[in-house]
Design a protein around this motif. Structure first.
Motif, PDB file in Angstrom:
ATOM      1  N   HIS A   1     122.739  25.607  10.418  1.00 43.90           N
ATOM      2  CA  HIS A   1     122.421  25.888  11.810  1.00 43.90           C
ATOM      3  C   HIS A   1     123.599  25.455  12.668  1.00 43.90           C
ATOM      4  O   HIS A   1     124.057  24.319  12.575  1.00 43.90           O
ATOM      5  CB  HIS A   1     121.155  25.129  12.228  1.00 43.90           C
ATOM      6  CG  HIS A   1     120.756  25.385  13.645  1.00 43.90           C
ATOM      7  ND1 HIS A   1     120.205  24.418  14.451  1.00 43.90           N
ATOM      8  CD2 HIS A   1     120.850  26.522  14.417  1.00 43.90           C
ATOM      9  CE1 HIS A   1     119.962  24.929  15.650  1.00 43.90           C
ATOM     10  NE2 HIS A   1     120.344  26.194  15.648  1.00 43.90           N
TER      11      HIS A   1
ATOM     12  N   ALA B   1     126.758  29.720  21.494  1.00 48.04           N
ATOM     13  CA  ALA B   1     126.113  30.403  20.376  1.00 48.04           C
ATOM     14  C   ALA B   1     125.078  29.498  19.743  1.00 48.04           C
ATOM     15  O   ALA B   1     125.217  28.271  19.731  1.00 48.04           O
ATOM     16  CB  ALA B   1     127.147  30.829  19.340  1.00 48.04           C
ATOM     17  N   ASP B   2     124.040  30.108  19.202  1.00 50.23           N
ATOM     18  CA  ASP B   2     123.006  29.407  18.449  1.00 50.23           C
ATOM     19  C   ASP B   2     122.696  30.289  17.239  1.00 50.23           C
ATOM     20  O   ASP B   2     122.017  31.311  17.364  1.00 50.23           O
ATOM     21  CB  ASP B   2     121.764  29.199  19.315  1.00 50.23           C
ATOM     22  CG  ASP B   2     120.761  28.265  18.650  1.00 50.23           C
ATOM     23  OD1 ASP B   2     120.746  28.220  17.399  1.00 50.23           O
ATOM     24  OD2 ASP B   2     120.009  27.589  19.365  1.00 50.23           O
ATOM     25  N   ILE B   3     123.211  29.880  16.092  1.00 55.26           N
ATOM     26  CA  ILE B   3     123.164  30.746  14.911  1.00 55.26           C
ATOM     27  C   ILE B   3     122.586  29.981  13.737  1.00 55.26           C
ATOM     28  O   ILE B   3     122.903  28.806  13.527  1.00 55.26           O
ATOM     29  CB  ILE B   3     124.578  31.250  14.544  1.00 55.26           C
ATOM     30  CG1 ILE B   3     125.206  31.992  15.726  1.00 55.26           C
ATOM     31  CG2 ILE B   3     124.538  32.146  13.311  1.00 55.26           C
ATOM     32  CD1 ILE B   3     126.666  32.325  15.517  1.00 55.26           C
ATOM     33  N   ARG B   4     121.765  30.660  12.952  1.00 54.64           N
ATOM     34  CA  ARG B   4     121.232  30.080  11.722  1.00 54.64           C
ATOM     35  C   ARG B   4     121.554  31.018  10.565  1.00 54.64           C
ATOM     36  O   ARG B   4     121.346  32.231  10.648  1.00 54.64           O
ATOM     37  CB  ARG B   4     119.730  29.869  11.818  1.00 54.64           C
ATOM     38  CG  ARG B   4     119.170  29.059  10.646  1.00 54.64           C
ATOM     39  CD  ARG B   4     117.667  28.863  10.762  1.00 54.64           C
ATOM     40  NE  ARG B   4     117.192  27.889   9.780  1.00 54.64           N
ATOM     41  CZ  ARG B   4     117.022  26.604  10.028  1.00 54.64           C
ATOM     42  NH1 ARG B   4     117.314  26.133  11.227  1.00 54.64           N
ATOM     43  NH2 ARG B   4     116.602  25.774   9.092  1.00 54.64           N
TER      44      ARG B   4
END
Length: 235
Positions: A34, A1-4
């Motif tokens: 992030h 996952a890559d979440i901001r």
């Protein structure tokens, strides 16, 4: 996952359901976080917040804090608050492992804080405490509470232990029931040299104290002695 996640400006009241026993619905929150590859980076800022009553410390007000996140470590920067109108500071780090409870390395300091304010008794002092997670994963609160500038106007017999089955009915007469805080271990020295002025209809004088707080925050135990250094009895 890559979440901001960005929170430009929000009311703290929205988040109190996650910490209902600790956080009061007051203040503003900003965040920019992030998440990538199992770790965080970013910051969280809090201003004009307040706590629920926290045992003998009571309500902590005017909380202003900035926490930075790097990987799985939270670093507390410029965490300031007021207890009874006096400043309190908190510094240190909290590590969030993949499994298990957080690991703490925090320092709490404050001067001339009111610990007890009730009819006939005012108890004040300085805090120099450390909250650390030991190698065995036990969380331990240690350090020194230095009593000062206190006043006692009630019956001297109210100092004597009352007994009973609950923590609130025996010295030191407090218990924090919030989980998991109630399981944190205590190793705190409570000292005060001629810190207490006693003023009753039949007795006036000065008292000192030397105690060791042990057990846990939920089941605290006080072992030590209180002495009357000087005084006079009115016949």
């Amino acid at each position: 996952a890559d979440i901001r996640v960005e929170v430009p400006d929000a009311e703290v009241a929205v988040f109190t359901r996650f910490l209902p026993a600790v956080l009061a619905p007051k203040g503003r929150l900003q965040a920019d976080l992030h998440y990538a590859q199992g770790g965080f980076d970013g910051f969280v800022r809090l201003r004009d917040a307040a706590s629920r009553p926290l045992g003998p410390l009571g309500v902590v007000q005017e909380i202003a804090a900035e926490a930075t996140l790097a990987g799985r470590t939270i670093t507390l920067r410029e965490v300031k608050a007021k207890s009874g109108g006096q400043p309190v500071t908190l510094t240190g780090t909290v590590e969030l492992p993949d499994a298990g409870e957080p690991r703490y390395n925090l320092i709490l300091r404050g001067e001339n804080l009111p610990f007890v304010r009730q009819t006939g008794l005012l108890l004040r002092g300085d805090l120099d405490l450390k909250l650390q997670t030991a190698e065995d994963a036990a969380v331990r609160l240690s350090g020194t509470v230095r009593l000062r500038d206190s006043l006692f106007l009630s019956d001297i017999r109210s100092f004597l232990p009352k007994g009973g089955t609950t923590a609130r009915r025996r010295p030191p007469y407090f218990a924090i029931e919030t989980v998991p805080i109630n399981a944190w271990q205590l190793a705190v020295d409570v000292v005060g040299e001629k810190f207490l002025r006693l003023r009753t209809p039949v007795f006036t004088g000065l008292a000192s104290a030397r105690f060791r707080l042990g057990g846990t925050l939920g089941e605290a135990r006080a072992i030590g002695e209180a002495t009357i250094d000087e005084g006079s009895i009115r016949m």
